[in-house]
Scaffold this active site. Structure first.
Site, PDB file in Angstrom:
ATOM      1  N   SER A   1      -2.580  -7.804   3.168  1.00 42.83           N
ATOM      2  CA  SER A   1      -2.840  -7.677   4.608  1.00 42.83           C
ATOM      3  C   SER A   1      -3.225  -9.043   5.170  1.00 42.83           C
ATOM      4  CB  SER A   1      -3.986  -6.684   4.859  1.00 42.83           C
ATOM      5  OG  SER A   1      -3.660  -5.423   4.346  1.00 42.83           O
TER       6      SER A   1
ATOM      7  N   ARG B   1      -1.772  -6.205  -8.238  1.00 41.81           N
ATOM      8  CA  ARG B   1      -0.612  -7.060  -8.002  1.00 41.81           C
ATOM      9  C   ARG B   1      -0.478  -8.123  -9.079  1.00 41.81           C
ATOM     10  NH1 ARG B   1      -2.673  -8.104  -2.029  1.00 41.81           N
ATOM     11  NH2 ARG B   1      -4.481  -8.282  -3.390  1.00 41.81           N
TER      12      ARG B   1
ATOM     13  N   HIS C   1       0.844  -1.208   0.000  1.00 40.51           N
ATOM     14  CA  HIS C   1       0.000   0.000   0.000  1.00 40.51           C
ATOM     15  C   HIS C   1       0.878   1.257   0.000  1.00 40.51           C
ATOM     16  CE1 HIS C   1      -3.045  -2.644   2.336  1.00 40.51           C
ATOM     17  NE2 HIS C   1      -3.557  -2.472   1.130  1.00 40.51           N
TER      18      HIS C   1
ATOM     19  N   LYS D   1     -17.580  -6.611   7.544  1.00 41.58           N
ATOM     20  CA  LYS D   1     -16.317  -7.333   7.702  1.00 41.58           C
ATOM     21  C   LYS D   1     -15.919  -7.382   9.166  1.00 41.58           C
ATOM     22  CE  LYS D   1     -13.721  -6.933   3.373  1.00 41.58           C
ATOM     23  NZ  LYS D   1     -12.487  -6.357   2.774  1.00 41.58           N
TER      24      LYS D   1
END
Ligand code: PNS
Length: 165
Positions: free
Chosen positions: A134, A96, A23, A47
């Protein structure tokens, strides 16, 4: 005729639970591309995050402190509406791998449909960061693995305190 320059504000949205060096790479490069970059944490009640919104914002603020044109905020509801409220012209996202692309494409097209003037700009993750997420960082540290160099040092300390076995 002289071209009028209006500063471009971009939003870098995400969960940031917690911020990783991947990030940070996007933030650093984005801060050079845009006049102002707003890193904004999604307030998502659905979440179950490891860190609270306030903790995530605090870690982000400490991490982006060296960048004068980067600010940290949070939002809930539609990203496209939030971008309009903040008068942003662009959404910044990092990609990514191909596996990121499908979801990112759907989100970008949906956001463009919701707000046609809003552009999504993608930065390809640097090679050294393309495997970092993460989720994996949390998994590795909770199983006793070494995560140094994958997250900022202040984040590593917090992760150790919370997750190290
Ligand atoms: O870091 P993440 O979890 O991949 O970020 C996802 C995020 C926050 C960019 C995405 O979930 C989002 O924009 N949510 C806001 C709700 C919204 O606008 N949804 C419809 C547009 S696709």
């Amino acid at each position: 005729m002289a071209q009028q320059h209006t500063g471009v504000v971009a939003i870098y949205p995400g969960s940031f639970d917690p911020i990783t060096n991947g990030h940070l790479d996007v933030i650093e490069r984005g801060s050079r591309l845009f006049d102002r970059l707003i890193v904004s944490v999604l307030r998502n009640e659905a979440k179950a995050p490891l860190f609270t919104i306030e903790e995530r914002i605090e870690m982000l603020r400490e991490t982006v402190a060296p960048y004068a044109n980067v600010e940290v905020d949070s939002f809930h509801g539609l990203l496209a509406d939030y971008a309009m409220r903040r008068e942003a012209g662009a959404i910044l996202r990092g990609i990514r791998a191909i596996s990121d692309y499908e979801n990112e494409l759907q989100m970008a097209l949906m956001n463009r449909r919701l707000q046609p003037g809003l552009e999504t700009v993608f930065l390809l993750a640097g090679e050294t960061f393309s495997f970092i997420s993460s989720r994996l960082v949390k998994e590795v540290i909770s199983l006793g693995g070494n995560i140094s160099g994958l997250v900022p040092p202040l984040v590593e300390r917090r992760l150790r305190a919370r997750l190290e076995p």
